[in-house]
Design an enzyme around this catalytic site. Structure first.
Site, PDB file in Angstrom:
ATOM      1  N   LYS A  22       0.829  -1.266  -0.052  1.00  0.00           N
ATOM      2  CA  LYS A  22       0.019  -0.134  -0.076  1.00  0.00           C
ATOM      3  C   LYS A  22       0.773   1.276   0.058  1.00  0.00           C
ATOM      4  O   LYS A  22       0.613   2.129  -0.851  1.00  0.00           O
ATOM      5  CB  LYS A  22      -0.892   0.082   1.148  1.00  0.00           C
ATOM      6  CG  LYS A  22      -1.639   1.296   1.689  1.00  0.00           C
ATOM      7  CD  LYS A  22      -2.557   1.281   2.694  1.00  0.00           C
ATOM      8  CE  LYS A  22      -1.883   1.551   4.191  1.00  0.00           C
ATOM      9  NZ  LYS A  22      -1.418   2.843   4.463  1.00  0.00           N
ATOM     10  N   ASN A  23       1.954   1.339   0.771  1.00  0.00           N
ATOM     11  CA  ASN A  23       2.421   2.475   1.037  1.00  0.00           C
ATOM     12  C   ASN A  23       3.606   2.739   0.019  1.00  0.00           C
ATOM     13  O   ASN A  23       4.239   3.714  -0.205  1.00  0.00           O
ATOM     14  CB  ASN A  23       3.227   2.585   2.503  1.00  0.00           C
ATOM     15  CG  ASN A  23       2.349   2.948   3.666  1.00  0.00           C
ATOM     16  OD1 ASN A  23       1.136   2.968   3.115  1.00  0.00           O
ATOM     17  ND2 ASN A  23       2.613   2.776   4.714  1.00  0.00           N
ATOM     18  N   ARG A  92      -4.569  10.624   4.681  1.00  0.00           N
ATOM     19  CA  ARG A  92      -3.626  11.673   4.894  1.00  0.00           C
ATOM     20  C   ARG A  92      -2.487  11.813   3.512  1.00  0.00           C
ATOM     21  O   ARG A  92      -2.049  12.577   3.193  1.00  0.00           O
ATOM     22  CB  ARG A  92      -2.957  11.580   6.039  1.00  0.00           C
ATOM     23  CG  ARG A  92      -3.614  11.986   7.219  1.00  0.00           C
ATOM     24  CD  ARG A  92      -2.836  11.885   8.522  1.00  0.00           C
ATOM     25  NE  ARG A  92      -1.784  12.751   8.057  1.00  0.00           N
ATOM     26  CZ  ARG A  92      -1.438  13.949   8.339  1.00  0.00           C
ATOM     27  NH1 ARG A  92      -2.332  14.687   8.594  1.00  0.00           N
ATOM     28  NH2 ARG A  92      -0.195  14.370   7.950  1.00  0.00           N
ATOM     29  N   CYS A 116      -5.007  12.816  12.995  1.00  0.00           N
ATOM     30  CA  CYS A 116      -5.685  11.481  12.860  1.00  0.00           C
ATOM     31  C   CYS A 116      -5.461  10.696  14.225  1.00  0.00           C
ATOM     32  O   CYS A 116      -4.774  11.272  15.132  1.00  0.00           O
ATOM     33  CB  CYS A 116      -5.447  10.673  11.423  1.00  0.00           C
ATOM     34  SG  CYS A 116      -3.561  10.007  11.622  1.00  0.00           S
ATOM     35  N   ARG A 121       0.277  14.850  13.129  1.00  0.00           N
ATOM     36  CA  ARG A 121       0.605  14.450  12.020  1.00  0.00           C
ATOM     37  C   ARG A 121       0.776  15.912  10.916  1.00  0.00           C
ATOM     38  O   ARG A 121       0.145  16.108   9.777  1.00  0.00           O
ATOM     39  CB  ARG A 121      -0.025  13.471  11.317  1.00  0.00           C
ATOM     40  CG  ARG A 121       0.124  12.202  11.785  1.00  0.00           C
ATOM     41  CD  ARG A 121      -0.819  11.283  11.118  1.00  0.00           C
ATOM     42  NE  ARG A 121       0.210  10.588   9.960  1.00  0.00           N
ATOM     43  CZ  ARG A 121      -0.472   9.529   9.361  1.00  0.00           C
ATOM     44  NH1 ARG A 121      -1.295   9.016   9.658  1.00  0.00           N
ATOM     45  NH2 ARG A 121       0.401   9.002   8.483  1.00  0.00           N
ATOM     46  N   ASP A 305       4.648   0.661  12.045  1.00  0.00           N
ATOM     47  CA  ASP A 305       3.797  -0.131  11.445  1.00  0.00           C
ATOM     48  C   ASP A 305       3.516  -1.464  11.788  1.00  0.00           C
ATOM     49  O   ASP A 305       2.580  -2.220  11.467  1.00  0.00           O
ATOM     50  CB  ASP A 305       3.475   0.027   9.757  1.00  0.00           C
ATOM     51  CG  ASP A 305       3.415   1.425   9.502  1.00  0.00           C
ATOM     52  OD1 ASP A 305       2.995   2.241  10.310  1.00  0.00           O
ATOM     53  OD2 ASP A 305       3.653   1.958   8.345  1.00  0.00           O
ATOM     54  N   ILE A 327       7.977   7.431  16.503  1.00  0.00           N
ATOM     55  CA  ILE A 327       7.599   7.933  15.353  1.00  0.00           C
ATOM     56  C   ILE A 327       6.285   8.827  15.480  1.00  0.00           C
ATOM     57  O   ILE A 327       6.199  10.057  15.147  1.00  0.00           O
ATOM     58  CB  ILE A 327       7.420   6.871  14.242  1.00  0.00           C
ATOM     59  CG1 ILE A 327       8.616   6.018  14.127  1.00  0.00           C
ATOM     60  CG2 ILE A 327       7.080   7.637  12.851  1.00  0.00           C
ATOM     61  CD1 ILE A 327       9.988   6.793  13.861  1.00  0.00           C
ATOM     62  N   ARG A 397      -8.497  -0.572   5.008  1.00  0.00           N
ATOM     63  CA  ARG A 397      -7.622   0.217   4.292  1.00  0.00           C
ATOM     64  C   ARG A 397      -6.283  -0.400   3.900  1.00  0.00           C
ATOM     65  O   ARG A 397      -5.659   0.160   3.008  1.00  0.00           O
ATOM     66  CB  ARG A 397      -7.391   1.629   5.254  1.00  0.00           C
ATOM     67  CG  ARG A 397      -8.672   2.158   5.335  1.00  0.00           C
ATOM     68  CD  ARG A 397      -8.152   3.540   6.509  1.00  0.00           C
ATOM     69  NE  ARG A 397      -7.042   4.034   5.860  1.00  0.00           N
ATOM     70  CZ  ARG A 397      -6.176   4.840   6.605  1.00  0.00           C
ATOM     71  NH1 ARG A 397      -6.441   5.131   7.899  1.00  0.00           N
ATOM     72  NH2 ARG A 397      -4.932   5.265   6.037  1.00  0.00           N
TER      73      ARG A 397
HETATM   74  N1  EPU Z   1       6.138  14.728  10.501  1.00  0.00           N
HETATM   75  C1  EPU Z   1       5.748  15.953  11.039  1.00  0.00           C
HETATM   76  N2  EPU Z   1       6.049  16.916   9.748  1.00  0.00           N
HETATM   77  C2  EPU Z   1       5.971  16.546   8.517  1.00  0.00           C
HETATM   78  C3  EPU Z   1       5.862  15.224   8.322  1.00  0.00           C
HETATM   79  C4  EPU Z   1       5.730  14.484   9.358  1.00  0.00           C
HETATM   80  O1  EPU Z   1       6.127  16.375  12.035  1.00  0.00           O
HETATM   81  O2  EPU Z   1       5.703  17.406   7.782  1.00  0.00           O
HETATM   82  C5  EPU Z   1       6.009  13.750  11.827  1.00  0.00           C
HETATM   83  C6  EPU Z   1       4.780  12.953  11.656  1.00  0.00           C
HETATM   84  O3  EPU Z   1       3.620  13.668  12.697  1.00  0.00           O
HETATM   85  C7  EPU Z   1       5.045  11.606  12.511  1.00  0.00           C
HETATM   86  C8  EPU Z   1       6.475  11.372  11.873  1.00  0.00           C
HETATM   87  O4  EPU Z   1       7.140  12.744  11.227  1.00  0.00           O
HETATM   88  O5  EPU Z   1       5.016  12.209  13.765  1.00  0.00           O
HETATM   89  C9  EPU Z   1       6.742  10.316  10.862  1.00  0.00           C
HETATM   90  O6  EPU Z   1       5.878  10.751   9.583  1.00  0.00           O
HETATM   91  P1  EPU Z   1       6.396  10.390   8.122  1.00  0.00           P
HETATM   92  O7  EPU Z   1       5.979  11.629   7.364  1.00  0.00           O
HETATM   93  O8  EPU Z   1       7.402   9.897   8.029  1.00  0.00           O
HETATM   94  O9  EPU Z   1       5.020   9.342   7.541  1.00  0.00           O
HETATM   95  P2  EPU Z   1       3.956   9.602   6.781  1.00  0.00           P
HETATM   96  O10 EPU Z   1       4.560   9.751   5.306  1.00  0.00           O
HETATM   97  O11 EPU Z   1       3.023  10.319   7.323  1.00  0.00           O
HETATM   98  C10 EPU Z   1       4.200   6.876   6.203  1.00  0.00           C
HETATM   99  C11 EPU Z   1       3.275   5.828   5.935  1.00  0.00           C
HETATM  100  C12 EPU Z   1       2.812   5.364   7.475  1.00  0.00           C
HETATM  101  C13 EPU Z   1       4.099   5.126   8.330  1.00  0.00           C
HETATM  102  C14 EPU Z   1       4.957   6.053   8.274  1.00  0.00           C
HETATM  103  C15 EPU Z   1       6.126   5.977   8.938  1.00  0.00           C
HETATM  104  C16 EPU Z   1       2.253   6.138   3.909  1.00  0.00           C
HETATM  105  C17 EPU Z   1       0.876   6.362   3.130  1.00  0.00           C
HETATM  106  N3  EPU Z   1       2.101   6.217   5.124  1.00  0.00           N
HETATM  107  O12 EPU Z   1       3.349   7.969   6.790  1.00  0.00           O
HETATM  108  O13 EPU Z   1       2.186   4.156   7.212  1.00  0.00           O
HETATM  109  O14 EPU Z   1       3.549   4.742   9.755  1.00  0.00           O
HETATM  110  O15 EPU Z   1       5.296   6.682   6.985  1.00  0.00           O
HETATM  111  O16 EPU Z   1       6.647   5.054   8.473  1.00  0.00           O
HETATM  112  O17 EPU Z   1       3.322   5.704   3.572  1.00  0.00           O
HETATM  113  C18 EPU Z   1       0.229   2.737   7.834  1.00  0.00           C
HETATM  114  O18 EPU Z   1       0.473   2.071   6.692  1.00  0.00           O
HETATM  115  O19 EPU Z   1      -0.443   2.136   8.913  1.00  0.00           O
HETATM  116  C19 EPU Z   1       0.759   4.097   8.195  1.00  0.00           C
HETATM  117  C20 EPU Z   1       0.491   4.929   9.090  1.00  0.00           C
END
Ligand code: EPU
Length: 417
Positions: A22-23, A92, A116, A121, A305, A327, A397
């Site tokens: 998915k990711n 998101r 969320c 986030r 995850d 995280i 999802r």
């Molecule tokens: N963060 C910030 N500012 C930003 C971006 C992120 O503070 O601009 C913080 C977030 O709030 C969080 C941390 O940094 O506390 C990590 O966020 P990241 O941006 O790395 O995660 P993401 O891109 O929103 C993806 C996966 C998540 C997975 C995380 C970490 C996708 C679509 N989602 O999220 O997947 O947990 O990376 O590996 O790729 C899931 O599949 O259940 C899921 C939540």
């Protein structure tokens, strides 16, 4: 709302073939926005988030066609640059369209993604990175509007945290920027490498994906290509943990175990017996599983995850365990529900303390987010009696037909509509 009913303590036998990740699929689908020449994707998983992303892309007038098990994205005729609230609030990952839309059309307007269940986030790292490429942002009425006067221009961008989404957003935008971009402290997740592989096949010039320093030489346009999505390491890890909890022999096929090096090492140290091949992991019955201490970290550390799933395992392992969640600030929503099933977990700040060797017993529980839901499925499979999980739309999802897959492998699990 659908529910899952599970009768615990049944066997898990046979094998499972891991579907596309998915990711990886979500950002790669978004990459189709970058080219007017089309993108053919193979191995897309059948999941609610993938359907939501299709709806979002269709809202920009991308044409999506299914040809056998492949999906063709045609974005030659994009008319709209606004991502509306209803779609963004559902997922998101919608924020990933920001960089590509601006790179190709010089502007984008996206409903601000709120927090969320797993945390606030924010998107500051995405915005700061895109600003470095020349984008100016303003917000009004719950939308963020980004635009660039002429073209995006390459820059040196040091991420304050290796955010997965920000790395993806910036690398997609930088692919069409003028000149060279260097991203330091970039996320190193395998899904980033898969996105870079797809973009490079489209003609982008990205080096260093999978390392903390990426170099992107901007190109004028991208060409048509096809790409097969990598297998889902988190789904694979989830089934590995399920088989360890049920202490059955079970084969997880079509997965590169190297992508799970850290969690597999942790599980082996806990006492799990694993036969690890080039593209499979077979769980073998083991005498004892004992507790451990771990922290979630960006890749290649232990993935957040898989935190909820391993916590379910720790509840029945021998001795005490601890998990520090580094995280997300609020990713312990499953704790109260696991406790309903008989687990003994307490939380202090960012750490969960798990007392092992609990006899789990079936109960009514509530799914709160994707990985929390699946940890309840795992606990329910090991619990005495019947467990009912409410709000399983969270599970849909990210886990393809989980009740069918587990049902075929011997588990008693049914969906109640
Ligand atoms: N963060 C910030 N500012 C930003 C971006 C992120 O503070 O601009 C913080 C977030 O709030 C969080 C941390 O940094 O506390 C990590 O966020 P990241 O941006 O790395 O995660 P993401 O891109 O929103 C993806 C996966 C998540 C997975 C995380 C970490 C996708 C679509 N989602 O999220 O997947 O947990 O990376 O590996 O790729 C899931 O599949 O259940 C899921 C939540």
């Amino acid at each position: 709302m659908d529910k899952l009913k599970i009768t615990g303590k049944t066997a898990l036998h046979g094998s499972i073939n891991i579907p596309g990740a998915k990711n990886a699929a979500l950002p790669i689908m978004v990459a189709s926005l970058l080219s007017e020449n089309g993108l053919l994707l193979k191995n897309l998983p059948v999941l609610q988030d993938i359907s939501t992303m299709k709806l979002l892309l269709e809202s920009f007038r991308i044409k999506i066609k299914h040809i056998n098990s492949q999906t063709f994205f045609n974005s030659s005729n994009i008319k709209n640059h606004i991502a509306n609230y209803d779609l963004v609030r559902k997922m998101r990952a919608s924020i990933l369209v920001l960089g590509p839309l601006i790179a190709r059309f010089k502007r984008a307007k996206i409903s601000l993604p709120g927090g969320c269940a797993i945390g606030t986030r924010p998107i500051d790292i995405h915005l700061t990175g895109l600003e470095k490429l020349g984008v100016t942002f303003s917000t009004e009425n719950g939308f963020i509007f980004g635009e660039v006067k002429k073209n995006l221009v390459g820059a040196i961008i040091n991420l304050s945290f290796p955010s997965v989404g920000a790395t993806e957003n910036i690398m997609m935008a930088a692919s069409l920027a003028e000149g060279k971009t260097i991203i330091t402290n970039a996320a190193r997740e395998p899904e980033i490498e898969d996105l870079a592989k797809c973009l490079n096949n489209m003609g982008a010039k990205i080096a260093g994906a999978g390392t903390a320093q990426m170099r992107i030489e901007g190109v004028k346009s991208l060409i048509k290509t096809d790409h097969s999505i990598i297998s889902d390491r988190i789904v694979a890890g989830t089934y590995v943990i399920a088989a360890i909890m049920l202490n059955n022999k079970f084969k997880i096929s079509n997965i590169d175990p190297k992508l799970l090096s850290t969690p597999l090492k942790v599980l082996q140290n806990m006492g799990a017996k694993l036969d690890i091949g080039n593209d499979y992991i077979t769980v073998l019955p083991s005498n004892t599983i004992k507790g451990t201490t771990l922290e979630t970290k960006p890749y290649p550390g232990f993935p957040t995850d898989l935190q909820a799933q391993i916590m379910a395992l720790m509840s029945i392992a021998k001795g005490q365990s601890q998990i520090k969640e580094k995280i997300f600030e609020n990713r312990f929503m499953h704790v109260s529900e696991l406790n309903r099933l008989g687990a003994n977990i307490t939380i202090k700040n960012d750490t969960a303390y798990i007392e092992g060797e609990q006899k789990l017993k079936g109960a009514q529980v509530m799914a709160s987010d994707l990985r929390a839901s699946v940890s309840l499925v795992l606990a329910g499979l090991c619990a005495e009696g019947e467990t009912t999980i409410n709000r399983v739309y969270h599970l849909d999802r990210g886990y393809e037909k989980i009740e069918e897959i587990l049902g075929k492998c011997g588990c008693k699990i049914t969906r109640i509509k």
